[in-house]
Design a protein around this motif. Structure first.
Motif, PDB file in Angstrom:
ATOM      1  N   SER A 253      -4.739  -2.943   3.938  1.00  0.00           N
ATOM      2  CA  SER A 253      -4.770  -1.514   3.604  1.00  0.00           C
ATOM      3  C   SER A 253      -5.015  -1.294   2.119  1.00  0.00           C
TER       4      SER A 253
ATOM      5  N   GLN B  72       0.914  -5.104   3.515  1.00  0.00           N
ATOM      6  CA  GLN B  72      -0.248  -4.240   3.778  1.00  0.00           C
ATOM      7  C   GLN B  72      -1.452  -4.610   2.906  1.00  0.00           C
TER       8      GLN B  72
ATOM      9  N   ASP C 107       0.817  -1.211   0.000  1.00  0.00           N
ATOM     10  CA  ASP C 107       0.000   0.000   0.000  1.00  0.00           C
ATOM     11  C   ASP C 107       0.851   1.261   0.000  1.00  0.00           C
TER      12      ASP C 107
ATOM     13  N   ARG D 269      -8.738  -1.909   1.561  1.00  0.00           N
ATOM     14  CA  ARG D 269      -9.536  -0.798   2.110  1.00  0.00           C
ATOM     15  C   ARG D 269      -9.445   0.432   1.209  1.00  0.00           C
ATOM     16  N   ARG D 270      -8.245   0.731   0.744  1.00  0.00           N
ATOM     17  CA  ARG D 270      -8.062   1.880  -0.134  1.00  0.00           C
ATOM     18  C   ARG D 270      -8.893   1.731  -1.415  1.00  0.00           C
TER      19      ARG D 270
END
Length: 265
Positions: free
Chosen positions: A81, A78, A47, A84-85
């Motif tokens: 992450s 990550q 990420d 989620r991004r």
């Protein structure tokens, strides 16, 4: 006369100001509405690196669009992450499934054990893991974006672009339905290693999935080989990169793909 000249100049300046402002507004509207489209290969749980890349290209989710070419997770630290991004970007990010993403789904539903090199533990233990996995299994295996056919790994020589999208949709339908754990249980394996339209059931879905998420080399007849991961200079006898097969039916199409890091492009 002096007063009239001043009034005339003021009126002229005001007209020039309004004209300049109108021109600036037109240019601003063009800048604001001009979308950039970016194709990004395997992020693989990195990420921080993805953020730096997006900073370099000045990506704006309200204006631009990303196509992530699969392998969103694993290897890097990550993965949660990254998901989620990309979830947060909504329609600004089209994310394809790669072999690592399918592996994550298989591990998560208990049909596959993690590899020693996997870095999926943090994601699987995250409180929002169910939502991340649910979002992930609804991602496509192939799309056409702005006229570009997008896949993670490759396209078999016998397939047209329309075939590719149609066959990808067969796998997507199963992944998005209640029988998805059963599909993942039968997904692994190298056989059959060639396409035949008469294939049915698990064999049919396995060939489609292998081509779209694992393919590098094949024969001129489209028989897939999965052991070789080196670049084209190390092509085994009788094999060639899928995109070099003579008569490939997508030869006239622009194709964006990832997966094959040793190509060095």
């Amino acid at each position: 006369h002096g007063e009239h000249a001043i009034e005339h100049d003021q009126q002229t300046n005001q007209q020039q100001f309004h004209a300049s402002r109108a021109l600036w507004q037109r240019r601003a509207r063009i800048t604001i509405t001009s979308m950039s489209l970016y194709f990004i290969g395997d992020v693989q749980g990195c990420d921080g690196a993805l953020q730096r890349l997006l900073d370099v290209i000045a990506f704006s989710p309200s204006r631009d669009r990303l196509v992530l070419l699969g392998d969103l997770v694993n290897r890097g630290p990550q993965s949660a992450s990254v998901l989620r991004r990309l979830m947060g970007y909504g329609e600004a990010a089209c994310c394809l499934l790669g072999n690592h993403d399918l592996h994550l789904l298989a591990v998560a539903c208990g049909v596959r054990k993690p590899h020693r090199s996997d870095t999926l533990g943090e994601l699987l233990a995250a409180p929002d893991a169910p939502a991340l996995l649910e979002w992930l299994r609804h991602r496509p295996l192939a799309v056409r974006e702005a006229g570009v056919l997008c896949v993670h790994a490759g396209v078999l020589p016998a397939w047209t672009a329309q075939d590719t999208l149609r066959l990808a949709a067969e796998v997507q339908s199963v992944l998005r339905g209640p029988a998805w754990p059963g599909f993942l249980r039968q997904m692994y394996g190298n056989q059959p290693d060639a396409w035949n339209e008469s294939l049915q059931g698990a064999d049919r879905l396995r060939v489609i999935t292998n081509a779209l998420t694992r393919l590098r080399y094949c024969t001129a007849q489209g028989q897939m080989e999965f052991a070789t991961k080196e670049g084209t200079a190390s092509a085994p006898a009788g094999l060639m990169p899928w995109f070099d097969v003579p008569g490939r039916r997508t030869a006239g199409d622009v194709i964006a793909f990832g997966h094959w890091s040793t190509l060095g492009w």
